[in-house]
Design an enzyme around this catalytic site. Structure first.
Site, PDB file in Angstrom:
ATOM      1  CG  HIS A 285      -2.122   2.162  -0.787  1.00  0.00           C
ATOM      2  ND1 HIS A 285      -0.753   2.247  -0.614  1.00  0.00           N
ATOM      3  CD2 HIS A 285      -2.669   2.440   0.424  1.00  0.00           C
ATOM      4  CE1 HIS A 285      -0.491   2.561   0.640  1.00  0.00           C
ATOM      5  NE2 HIS A 285      -1.626   2.690   1.294  1.00  0.00           N
TER       6      HIS A 285
ATOM      7  NE  ARG B 101       5.185   0.534  -1.051  1.00  0.00           N
ATOM      8  CZ  ARG B 101       5.601  -0.505  -0.353  1.00  0.00           C
ATOM      9  NH1 ARG B 101       5.323  -0.607   0.924  1.00  0.00           N
ATOM     10  NH2 ARG B 101       6.311  -1.465  -0.928  1.00  0.00           N
ATOM     11  CE  LYS B 102      -1.041  -2.169  -4.311  1.00  0.00           C
ATOM     12  NZ  LYS B 102      -0.959  -1.709  -2.923  1.00  0.00           N
ATOM     13  CB  ILE B 103       2.693   1.614 -10.908  1.00  0.00           C
ATOM     14  CG1 ILE B 103       3.719   0.535 -10.575  1.00  0.00           C
ATOM     15  CG2 ILE B 103       3.211   2.479 -12.062  1.00  0.00           C
ATOM     16  CD1 ILE B 103       4.061  -0.371 -11.726  1.00  0.00           C
TER      17      ILE B 103
END
Length: 377
Positions: A177, A179-181
């Site tokens: 997603h 929001r992930k790194i």
């Protein structure tokens, strides 16, 4: 405005996606296979199975472990609600366990406190990128005869006992997603070492077919597929995988940068009573997917007041990690949920500060200045 999170996407990702489009192969195909192999290698797993999200990865992990109606699955309440939702997808009952105060993770003790004869599995989360104690919890789950499913949604680049957080996991679920790194827009991965389970997972994500669509199209002769069991459409596209391959190449540098930014936050916040920043556990190192702080009473201002002060200063921050057992969707389990004091403290008193590749030292100083002013210091 200083955003709380910005995905690292550049021209290389755009070109990779465009090349996938120009190739004519945009559904699950050769790029997905390459991404699976590369990601599994990066996290120390034998096999990777790309899927449409971490939620679907968790669902399939429960399916291959034959978890179903009548079973209980221990999960942290302190997690995005998808962790608990996946349990209900298979007709099982989520049982909420408390977490440790320092890292927000399940421990052997918190799991054992709610374990029962109906417990079939545990889903343990590497919360916000902070790894749980993999050695202790894996050993305990094996001794109890329980499947341990690792929700590694936030853990790409984290380490435990000198290895990637997912290395040695019986099965782990990952998220891409934004929001992930690293991101593929949406998307997820299951990693594991068991070849037979990996083969079944590949069938389950593609309607239960005994031969993949990619293999059918690659054949010079007509192929008649069979559908071996009722399954799902949880596929990743080659466009997503093309982006994912570029993102994966960036992972070491992104993690190094985030660790440096987190260390700088810890320096700036040192000596500020009542504000406790997340730190690495003794056995591992976080990727700092999120940088969160706990606001205790001695700080002088409450968590919500801090969020307001940051917003007024043009700084985007977020409430701490949610507690699923407090949501309306799980109100029906209230009577059977054990007290979760640490979970409720963390979800009430923590907030997530901005951390991303565009964040500068000056930005961090501005953020900490607002925090100090809110506390009258």
């Amino acid at each position: 405005m200083i955003p709380v999170m910005v995905p690292m996407l550049g021209e290389e990702e755009a070109q990779a996606a465009a090349e996938a489009v120009r190739s004519g192969w945009v559904a699950q195909g050769p790029r997905v296979a390459r991404f699976e192999e590369a990601f599994a290698a990066a996290v120390g797993a034998g096999h990777g199975v790309a899927v449409s999200s971490c939620t679907t990865a968790l669902h399939l992990a429960l399916v291959v472990h034959a978890v179903g109606p009548g079973d209980e699955v221990i999960v942290p309440s302190l997690s995005f609600i998808a962790t608990a939702n996946a349990v209900r997808y298979v007709g099982a009952t989520p049982v909420f366990a408390d977490v440790d105060l320092a890292g927000g993770n399940l421990t052997v003790e918190t799991v054992d406190a709610v374990r029962s004869g109906a417990t079939r599995a545990v889903i343990a989360v590497h919360q916000g990128g902070v790894p749980f104690d993999t050695v202790a919890l894996r050993k305990a789950a094996e001794g109890w005869g329980l499947a341990l499913i690792e929700d590694a949604a936030c853990a790409a680049g984290s380490t435990a006992y000198g290895a990637p957080a997912g290395a040695g996991a019986a099965i782990a679920a990952w998220s891409f997603h934004p929001r992930k790194i690293i991101t593929t827009g949406e998307g997820g991965m299951v990693t594991l070492d068991d070849a037979e389970q990996a083969a079944r997972l590949r069938r389950l994500r593609e309607h239960g077919m005994n031969v993949s669509a990619a293999d059918r199209h690659a054949s010079s002769r007509p192929v008649q597929e069979s559908y071996l069991e009722t399954a799902y459409n949880y596929r990743m596209t080659d466009i997503q995988a093309a982006v994912g391959l570029v993102q994966l190449s960036r992972l070491p540098a992104l993690v190094a940068q985030r660790r440096a930014l987190a260390a700088r936050y810890q320096e700036l916040l040192a000596g500020l009573p009542g504000l406790t920043a997340v730190t690495d556990p003794p056995y591992g190192q976080s990727n700092h997917q999120s940088f969160w702080v706990r606001v205790d009473p001695e700080f002088g201002a409450g968590r919500d007041a801090l969020l307001d002060a940051l917003a007024d200063a043009g700084i985007s921050a977020r409430h701490g990690i949610m507690a699923a057992h407090l949501e309306p969707a799980y109100a029906d389990l209230a009577a059977r949920t054990a007290p979760l004091p640490v979970t409720e403290r963390l979800t009430r008193d923590s907030l997530i500060l901005p951390l991303h590749h565009r964040l500068t030292g000056a930005d961090q100083e501005r953020i900490v200045t607002v925090l100090r002013a809110a506390a009258g210091r």
